[in-house]
Structures are given as structure tokens and as C-alpha cells.
Motif scaffolding. Structure first.
Motif, PDB file in Angstrom:
ATOM      1  N   VAL A 240      40.989  43.300  46.710  1.00  0.00           N
ATOM      2  CA  VAL A 240      41.595  42.661  45.531  1.00  0.00           C
ATOM      3  C   VAL A 240      40.512  42.009  44.677  1.00  0.00           C
ATOM      4  N   ILE A 241      39.591  41.306  45.319  1.00  0.00           N
ATOM      5  CA  ILE A 241      38.501  40.649  44.583  1.00  0.00           C
ATOM      6  C   ILE A 241      37.609  41.679  43.878  1.00  0.00           C
ATOM      7  N   LEU A 242      37.290  42.781  44.563  1.00  0.00           N
ATOM      8  CA  LEU A 242      36.429  43.806  43.972  1.00  0.00           C
ATOM      9  C   LEU A 242      37.081  44.458  42.749  1.00  0.00           C
ATOM     10  N   VAL A 243      38.364  44.751  42.850  1.00  0.00           N
ATOM     11  CA  VAL A 243      39.064  45.343  41.703  1.00  0.00           C
ATOM     12  C   VAL A 243      39.042  44.388  40.519  1.00  0.00           C
ATOM     13  N   GLY A 244      39.270  43.111  40.784  1.00  0.00           N
ATOM     14  CA  GLY A 244      39.223  42.126  39.709  1.00  0.00           C
ATOM     15  C   GLY A 244      37.850  42.011  39.077  1.00  0.00           C
ATOM     16  N   LEU A 245      36.805  42.085  39.899  1.00  0.00           N
ATOM     17  CA  LEU A 245      35.434  42.006  39.387  1.00  0.00           C
ATOM     18  C   LEU A 245      35.130  43.140  38.419  1.00  0.00           C
ATOM     19  N   PHE A 246      35.432  44.366  38.817  1.00  0.00           N
ATOM     20  CA  PHE A 246      35.140  45.512  37.954  1.00  0.00           C
ATOM     21  C   PHE A 246      36.046  45.538  36.730  1.00  0.00           C
ATOM     22  N   ALA A 247      37.244  44.990  36.854  1.00  0.00           N
ATOM     23  CA  ALA A 247      38.130  44.932  35.694  1.00  0.00           C
ATOM     24  C   ALA A 247      37.609  43.962  34.635  1.00  0.00           C
ATOM     25  N   LEU A 248      36.779  42.998  35.039  1.00  0.00           N
ATOM     26  CA  LEU A 248      36.226  42.020  34.101  1.00  0.00           C
ATOM     27  C   LEU A 248      35.071  42.568  33.272  1.00  0.00           C
ATOM     28  N   GLN A 249      34.494  43.695  33.689  1.00  0.00           N
ATOM     29  CA  GLN A 249      33.259  44.166  33.074  1.00  0.00           C
ATOM     30  C   GLN A 249      33.411  44.504  31.593  1.00  0.00           C
ATOM     31  N   HIS A 250      34.604  44.887  31.165  1.00  0.00           N
ATOM     32  CA  HIS A 250      34.777  45.265  29.766  1.00  0.00           C
ATOM     33  C   HIS A 250      34.610  44.074  28.821  1.00  0.00           C
ATOM     34  N   ALA A 389      29.701  34.976  45.554  1.00  0.00           N
ATOM     35  CA  ALA A 389      29.561  36.365  45.995  1.00  0.00           C
ATOM     36  C   ALA A 389      30.119  37.336  44.964  1.00  0.00           C
ATOM     37  N   ILE A 390      31.187  36.924  44.291  1.00  0.00           N
ATOM     38  CA  ILE A 390      31.732  37.750  43.214  1.00  0.00           C
ATOM     39  C   ILE A 390      30.711  37.871  42.086  1.00  0.00           C
ATOM     40  N   VAL A 391      30.087  36.739  41.751  1.00  0.00           N
ATOM     41  CA  VAL A 391      29.075  36.729  40.703  1.00  0.00           C
ATOM     42  C   VAL A 391      27.853  37.551  41.111  1.00  0.00           C
ATOM     43  N   ALA A 392      27.550  37.546  42.420  1.00  0.00           N
ATOM     44  CA  ALA A 392      26.355  38.242  42.906  1.00  0.00           C
ATOM     45  C   ALA A 392      26.353  39.708  42.509  1.00  0.00           C
ATOM     46  N   SER A 393      27.529  40.287  42.431  1.00  0.00           N
ATOM     47  CA  SER A 393      27.624  41.698  42.092  1.00  0.00           C
ATOM     48  C   SER A 393      27.316  41.953  40.619  1.00  0.00           C
ATOM     49  N   GLN A 394      27.471  40.917  39.785  1.00  0.00           N
ATOM     50  CA  GLN A 394      27.301  41.106  38.349  1.00  0.00           C
ATOM     51  C   GLN A 394      25.886  41.518  37.984  1.00  0.00           C
ATOM     52  N   ALA A 395      24.889  40.986  38.674  1.00  0.00           N
ATOM     53  CA  ALA A 395      23.492  41.272  38.345  1.00  0.00           C
ATOM     54  C   ALA A 395      23.204  42.757  38.427  1.00  0.00           C
ATOM     55  N   ILE A 396      23.577  43.353  39.531  1.00  0.00           N
ATOM     56  CA  ILE A 396      23.217  44.757  39.730  1.00  0.00           C
ATOM     57  C   ILE A 396      24.143  45.683  38.947  1.00  0.00           C
ATOM     58  N   LEU A 438      31.802  53.301  40.109  1.00  0.00           N
ATOM     59  CA  LEU A 438      31.222  52.299  41.001  1.00  0.00           C
ATOM     60  C   LEU A 438      32.312  51.589  41.798  1.00  0.00           C
ATOM     61  N   MET A 439      33.421  51.258  41.141  1.00  0.00           N
ATOM     62  CA  MET A 439      34.504  50.550  41.825  1.00  0.00           C
ATOM     63  C   MET A 439      35.079  51.384  42.960  1.00  0.00           C
TER      64      MET A 439
END
Length: 821
Positions: A240-250, A389-396, A438-439
Motif C-alpha cells: 500500500v505504501i509503495l503504490v502511494g509513493l509511485f502515485a505521488l511522482q506525477h 523510508a518512503i522518502v528514501a525511495s524518492q532520491a533514486i 518501476l512500481m
């Protein structure tokens, strides 16, 4: 007087960039009576403004440093969640004593000091390509200072770009033999490109693995406190957290940075305080482990098992490559400030505190971070850790978007949709297709492995491979770009390769225990890149070897042997010189052709960006009566081709400017009886509206407009109305071209300008070849597999060239043609 109405979309970025370009052009010096340069009287207000400039730069860098926490350092700062657990696994678990823990901390400290602090912060960030970073930035620098590039359609005129030259132009004597060897052997240049692509693929692999390990390691803290939760329930929360993270990228890096930066800053402060508390409370003697003596003692005690454990130690520096790869989003100074004064000390104190706790609580090693948290603040720290940890993914993820965009610009990746997410910060992009791919892969890894140690093995291998390649490229930059002594570059290479080689060898040992994931991902992406690059080059070489001879065109005469009807035809081709073979296909199969023809080549050059003043190269093909021109539109690998609806307008004005320039300047003049192809003039799109031979006036759509009636006007008007209804936020303008009364203008020039306006008035058509690339029957089975299956599949499933070039579908003419390569 001839006029024509053209739609134009107003772009506020042009105004902003123009203001930036005009800044700093006022001179503060004047020539004295004897030729000396004397300072002019600077007004007091100007002096006060000048005094504020350094302060403004500092505040800007501090603001960018704050934003960089949310984009660059999330990954690096969350490594304490799983590093010690990953070190003391396998056979090293039998060496869990105080000296071993002290030695592990000493390894982490010196690794953080030598690689992120020394190599990246002090050295690598200085090797930017006009503010851009990453492996492709280093490769671009090398290609511009030596003939290493394998890109097609490069011209000598590209070397005159203001962003092309970087560093000293003189060559160091020791670098000449190496340069000649690499330039002479095409295989060595191919190997160099493959090395760069491997680094790019590993970064993309990081973009898949980082979200999985970061989120999984943080959420696993729930099981430490609540044993009732099953592993399946934990994985569901992770998904659930991963889906939300990638959904924020736009939303874009700019908005995500402001959203995530406070989380990382709070996380860094929290782990600093927690680490300091553990050092004081559990074992203050851990401070002595800053000495490298404990590293020697560690390896003496653990032997081969200690060497294998380096695969866990290197996880402490995963995410470091984002400091360089995301450089284009920020500045080198802002990244240095953030790491040196905040991130580095916070991480050192946290690792020190965790080691102090573990030295007195050996059984807690598998849950080291969460067990070291005092019970009263456990749940607040858990929430902060999960958010971090959610933010950590944003860098890469941001770095992955940048890498894919650069690969695409250099012809090494299929065409994808690139969205520029910020009007104010150049280089911040979002790629929808890559984001969702990626997601999906990240979810598959999280569900498939469900273990941070196994995922960490793949993660460490990918990160260390990127660092190893970056060190190699940086040593070449030291020689060919910085023009330093070859021995200095060799010393840099050997020093860091010895360190990184030890970590890489330890990571390779763990390939069967999960490391194969990063290798598999890199092989898949490498295959995609190789197939696309190979097929693109074969197609281009076919065009080069089958150009239409100018003698044949001259033999047909100005009419080209067919009827020339009013209108302008924009013929798109990848060729920067000559006439593409598809043009003969048009001439021999179509009964009529446009009165004005423009061969348009949109190409990438090995620079991060091309300024609007240098974007257009305009020239003539054949003598003047043929009304055939060439326009080369140049973009850098970080440039975004925006659909601003103004391309036709700029093109017409650029050609008009070239026509007048050709009549005035002798070097552009040519006899009407001689062929003319190859001489190009740089036409600035900034000043073309003011200096053009055509008078340009604008009005809003709401004003009364005298439109040009044609058989298709009703259809066009209905389509335009539908478009305007769907895009109410776009302010559309009308541009009217007028040929001013100028008695001194040459008759032939005036006639040509009138023909140009008449052609535009009649309408413009975009003409492209709908090509099918196939391998020859005599080709090998492997080549047929690559071209007929691999390249064909990629072309069918990526964005079409017309869409990538923002060509309006209603004006597009495509003619099919088969390429046998």
C-alpha cells in the motif's frame, strides 16, 4: 501586402529565461582617454544591490540544500535501519563480540568518509557538465573533448555551442597517446559506451530495489513491537505504501521535495539524538573505534568471513550515487552543504550509538535499530522511520527519470513521454511509463523476497557497480577534460578501485543469495538499450548511404518534374546533411508537391542543454528558385521539447532571417546555377522577432480575426474549438506576418520572402516516413532476431516519432518505406 494568421501559445518560461539571459550584461567599466580601462561611477543603490548578491546566492543554496534532503538524502539516511543486521549474517554471526562490533563501526565510519565525503562531495561534484551530473554527464564531457561519441549526425557547427567547451582546451602531453588509441579503435569506444549503459542500467535497477528494501525495513518494526501481525499483513502494508509513493511522482520533484524534506530533516535530528543517547548511556568507549586500528583487528579476527561481510558494510553508502545523479535538480554547493554539515555527522553519530548499544546487547543485532530505541519514544520513532523510508525511495526514483531521459536523448532508449514538472527549476522531470514499470517490478520484489537481507544483497551489488564505473569515468575526465597528469588520474583510479573492488568482490559472492536480481534487471535493460541503439544506427546508416544525389534534383529543375502547389512542406529526417532517400519516394509517387520545402532534422547533441539563441541552424538546398531549405533543431540531453505551438512561427521567421542574411553577407551568397548544401547559419530564436525581415504583430483570439478561407476551414475551426474547450488554461495568440515596404530590398529577396509568406498562408504539412526496418535476407540469424523481433517490438510499443516531436496529427502526412539493413 501579404498576411497570414498563425496560432501561438504564450509561454511564460520564455519571458523568464529571457530575463535571466539579459542579466549581468551591464558593464561596470569604461574606456579612459588614453585607452585605459577605468571604473565608472557606480550609484549607491547599485553598490548596495551588489553587496546583497553573495547573500542571495547563500540563501538560494541554503534553500536548495533544504530541498535536497527530501530528494537526494532519503536513501542514504535510512541505511541505519538494516546495515548492522546485514553485516552480522551467515558465518560472521559466530564472531559477535564487542571487538567485532567496534571493527564494523570503524569500517562504516571510514567508508562514509572516503567515498561519500572525499570522492563524491569533494571531487566528483566538481566534474559537473554545465550543472548536470551522473554517468552520462561524464560520458558527455568525454565525447566533447575527444572523439569518443558514437552518436550519428554530429557536425562541426555543434562544437561552436556555448555549452560545448568545458575546461582547458590545451592537451596534456601524457594523455595524447591514450586519446589517439581510444579514437582510433571503434571497439574501444563501443566498450566505453557499454560501460556507461551498464552504469545507467544499474541506476535503474536501484530505482526498483531501493523502494522495496527501504519500506520493508521500516515497516518490519511493527513486528518487533506487535508479534500478532503476520508476515503477510506486513507485506500488504508495504505494498500500500509503495503504490502511494509511485502515485505521488506525477506531482514533480519540486513539490515532492517540499513535502518530503521536513520528514528527512526530522529523521536526521531523531537518529542523531538517539545515537548520542546510546553512546552516553551504553558504551562511551565506542569513540575509540574511529581509529582504523579496529579495522585491522576486525579482519585479523574474522578473516574470510569479515571480507564477505563487506557486502553488508557497503549498504551504509547506498544512495550516495544520487548525490551526483540528482545534481541537475540542485547545485553542487547546496549538496555539499547538506551532506557535510548535516547528513554526515548525523549518520556517524547514529552508527556509533547503535554500535554502542549492540556491544552491550549482542542478541539484539537482528533488530538492532528498533531495539536501541527507548520504549517511551518507540512509536514516534517508528512513524518517523516509516515516513523516512518512503522518502528514501524518492532520491533514486528521481535519478532514474533523469537517466532514462539522457539515454533516450542519446539514442539508447525507446521514446517515452517526458513531463517537465517545474517551470522554475530546470531538469525536474517525470516519466509516466517508467514510473509504473518501476512500481510493478518493486511490488514483485517486495512480495517475492519479503526479506531485507536478500534484497540488500542485490541492492549492494547494483550500488557498488555504479560507483566502480563512476570512478573509471572520472579518471578519464581527469585526463581528457581537466587535463591533469596521467599519473594523477591513475592514482585516483587505483586508490578508489582498491576500496570499491573489495566491496564489489564481496557483493559478487552474494549473487546466489539475491544478488542475481540486480544482474537480471541490468541485463534486461542493457538488452533493450543495445537493441534500440543498434537498430537506430542501422536505420541512420541506410539513410546516409542512400542519399538523393543533388545532381538528380538539379536535373529535374526548380519544379522537380512535378507540379509545385502553394504551401509549405516540412519533411522530417534524421539526416543533418544531404537529402533523405524517402524524398525521391515522394517525388516519384506524388503528382504534386509544395512550393516551399523545408528539410527538418531534430537531433540531440552531447551537451546538457542548448540555449534558444543557438537552437536553429538554417541553410539552403539547391539554388534559390528551388525554394528548398534545411533547418536543424538542436537539443541537449536534458532539454525538454515542449509543445508550445510556436514551432512553425519560429521556423518561418528563421528562414526569412536567413534569406536576408544570405543577401547581405558574402559567405552565405551563392549563384543560382550552383548547387548549395552544407553552409548553415545559426539563427537566434530570441531576437528573430525583432530583427526579422517580416513584421510580426499579435492579438488575442477574442479580437476579430480575418481568417483564411479554404475547403477545410470549417473542419479546422471545429477541431480548434474542441481543442480550446479541452484546454481553457492556454492563452492562445494570433501572429500576423507582414512584409514591410523596403525600397532598398533586393528584388529577388523580396520575391522569395513573398513566396514564403504565400506558402505559409496556404498551409503547412508535416511529412514523415513511416518506416519499417527489416534485416536483409543474407543477414545472420542473430541480426534477424535483433532487428525483426527486438527492434520491431520496441518501435511498435514506444511513442511514435510524430508524437515525440509534437507534430499536430491533423497536418501529418506519413509515407511508408521499408528499410533493409
Amino acid at each position: 501586402m501579404y498576411t497570414v494568421d498563425i496560432d501561438r501559445e504564450e509561454d511564460s518560461d520564455d519571458v523568464m529565461h529571457q530575463q535571466a539571459a539579459n542579466g549581468g550584461q551591464n558593464s561596470s567599466c569604461a574606456s579612459g582617454p588614453e585607452g585605459r580601462t577605468e571604473p565608472t561611477q557606480v550609484p549607491k543603490r547599485t553598490k548596495n544591490l551588489a553587496a546583497k548578491i553573495p547573500l542571495a546566492d547563500l540563501s538560494r543554496n541554503l534553500l536548495l540544500a533544504y530541498q535536497s534532503f527530501g530528494v537526494v538524502y532519503g536513501d542514504l539516511s535510512t541505511s541505519p535501519l538494516y546495515v548492522y543486521k546485514s553485516i552480522f549474517v551467515g558465518k560472521l554471526s559466530s564472531h559477535t563480540n564487542e571487538d567485532a562490533i567496534f571493527g564494523a563501526f570503524s569500517l562504516i565510519f571510514w567508508t562514509l568518509t572516503l567515498i561519500p565525503l572525499l570522492k563524491y562531495t569533494l571531487i566528483l561534484l566538481s566534474a559537473d557538465d554545465n550543472g548536470e551530473g551522473g554517468t552520462f554527464a561524464l560520458y558527455s564531457l568525454l565525447c566533447r573533448h575527444a572523439k569518443f561519441s558514437l552518436l550519428p549526425n554530429q557536425q562541426a557547427a555543434d562544437e561552436e555551442l556555448s555549452t560545448y567547451k568545458y575546461g582547458p582546451s590545451a592537451q596534456h602531453a601524457s594523455s595524447v597517446p591514450l586519446r589517439r588509441f581510444l579514437e582510433k579503435h571503434k571497439k574501444s569506444r563501443t566498450v566505453l559506451l557499454l560501460v556507461v549503459l551498464l552504469g545507467a542500467c544499474m541506476v535503474i535497477g536501484d530505482g526498483v530495489i531501493t523502494p522495496a528494501i527501504s519500506v520493508l525495513s521500516s515497516v518490519s518494526g511493527i513486528k518487533v513491537a506487535e508479534n500478532k501481525l503476520t508476515q503477510g499483513e506486513v507485506i500488504l502494508i508495504v505494498c500500500v505504501i509503495l503504490v502511494g509513493l509511485f502515485a505521488l511522482q506525477h506531482c514533480g520533484t519540486h513539490k515532492v521535495a517540499f513535502l518530503f524534506a521536513p520528514v528527512v530533516v526530522l529523521w536526521l535530528i531523531s537518529i542523531f539524538v538517539l545515537g548520542l543517547y546510546n553512546v552516553i548511556h551504553w558504551n562511551p568507549k565506542i569513540v575509540s573505534a574511529l581509529s582504523p586500528h579496529y579495522i585491522v583487528k576486525f579482519f585479523k579476527e574474522t578473516g574470510k568471513d569479515g571480507w564477505i561481510s563487506l557486502g553488508g558494510v557497503l549498504l551504509a553508502i547506498t544512495g550516495t550515487e544520487a548525490m551526483f545523479a540528482d545534481l541537475g535538480h540542485f547545485t553542487a554547493s547546496s549538496i555539499r552543504i547538506a551532506f557535510t554539515f548535516v547528513v554526515y555527522p548525523c549518520l556517524v553519530i547514529q552508527y556509533m550509538g547503535q554500535a554502542a548499544f549492540l556491544s552491550k546487547n549482542i542478541p539484539s543485532i537482528p533488530r538492532g535499530f528498533y531495539d536501541s530505541i527507548p520504549g517511551s519514544i518507540y512509536w514516534p520513532m517508528f512513524v518517523i522511520a516509516t515516513l523516512a523510508a518512503i522518502v528514501a525511495s524518492q532520491a533514486i526514483i528521481s535519478a532514474t527519470f533523469s537517466i532514462v531521459k539522457q539515454c533516450n536523448a542519446l539514442g539508447c532508449f525507446p521514446r517515452v513521454k517526458v513531463v517537465h514538472t517545474s517551470r522554475h527549476i530546470y531538469g525536474q522531470i517525470y516519466i509516466p511509463e517508467i514510473n509504473w514499470i518501476l512500481m510493478i517490478i518493486t511490488l514483485a520484489i517486495a512480495i517475492g523476497f519479503q526479506d531485507t537481507t536478500t534484497i540488500g544483497n542485490a541492492y549492494g551489488l547494483a550500488c557498488m557497480t555504479v560507483m566502480f564505473i563512476t570512478t573509471f569515468l572520472m579518471s578519464l575526465v581527469i585526463v581528457f577534460v581537466w587535463q591533469r597528469n596521467l599519473l594523477f588520474a591513475a592514482a585516483f583510479l587505483l586508490f578508489f578501485w582498491i576500496i570499491e573492488g573489495a566491496y564489489l568482490s564481496a557483493a559478487l559472492i552474494k549473487v546466489p543469495q539475491g544478488g542475481w536480481v540486480s544482474l537480471l534487471l541490468s541485463v534486461i535493460f542493457m538488452f533493450i538499450m543495445f537493441v534500440w541503439h543498434y537498430g537506430t544506427r542501422k536505420k541512420y546508416n541506410f539513410d546516409v548511404h542512400n542519399k538523393v544525389p543533388l545532381k538528380w534534383l538539379l536535373g529535374l529543375g526548380p519544379s522537380l518534374g512535378i507540379v509545385r502547389v502553394p504551401g509549405i512542406g516540412l519533411i522530417y529526417s534524421e539526416l543533418a546533411t544531404g537529402v533523405p532517400p524517402i524524398f525521391s519516394h515522394f517525388v516519384t509517387n506524388l503528382p504534386a508537391f509544395h512550393s516551399v520545402l523545408v528539410f527538418v532534422c531534430v537531433k540531440s547533441v552531447p551537451v546538457p542543454y542548448v540555449s534558444p539563441e543557438e537552437r536553429f541552424l538554417v541553410g539552403r538546398i539547391c539554388p534559390r528558385p528551388y525554394r528548398m531549405y534545411r533547418c536543424i533543431v538542436r537539443y541537449g540531453y536534458k532539454d525538454i521539447q515542449r509543445d508550445d505551438g510556436n514551432f512553425e512561427n519560429l521556423l518561418i521567421q528563421s528562414i526569412a532571417e536567413f534569406i536576408q542574411m544570405e543577401a547581405v553577407e558574402p559567405q552565405f551568397s551563392s549563384s543560382d546555377n550552383a548547387s548549395f548544401d552544407g553552409r548553415m547559419a545559426v539563427i537566434s530564436t530570441r531576437n528573430v522577432g525583432t530583427n526579422s525581415s517580416l513584421v510580426v504583430s499579435e492579438r488575442d483570439d477574442s479580437d476579430e480575426i480575418v481568417s483564411i478561407q479554404s475547403s477545410r476551414s470549417l473542419t479546422l475551426q471545429s477541431l480548434r474549438s474542441a481543442y480550446d474547450d479541452e484546454n481553457p488554461q492556454i492563452r492562445r495568440r494570433q501572429v500576423r506576418f507582414q512584409l514591410p515596404e523596403s525600397p532598398g530590398m533586393d528584388v529577388s529577396v523580396r520575391e522569395e520572402l513573398l513566396d514564403l509568406i504565400q506558402a505559409k498562408e496556404a498551409g503547412a504539412a508535416y511529412i514523415m516516413g513511416h518506416s519499417y526496418v527489416k534485416a536483409r535476407r543474407s543477414s545472420s540469424y542473430l541480426k534477424k532476431l535483433v532487428i525483426d523481433i527486438g527492434y520491431s517490438f520496441l518501435r511498435k510499443n514506444c511513442r511514435g516519432p510524430a508524437v515525440a516531436l509534437n507534430i499536430p496529427h491533423i497536418s501529418l502526412i506519413e509515407v511508408g518505406m521499408i528499410y533493409y539493413v
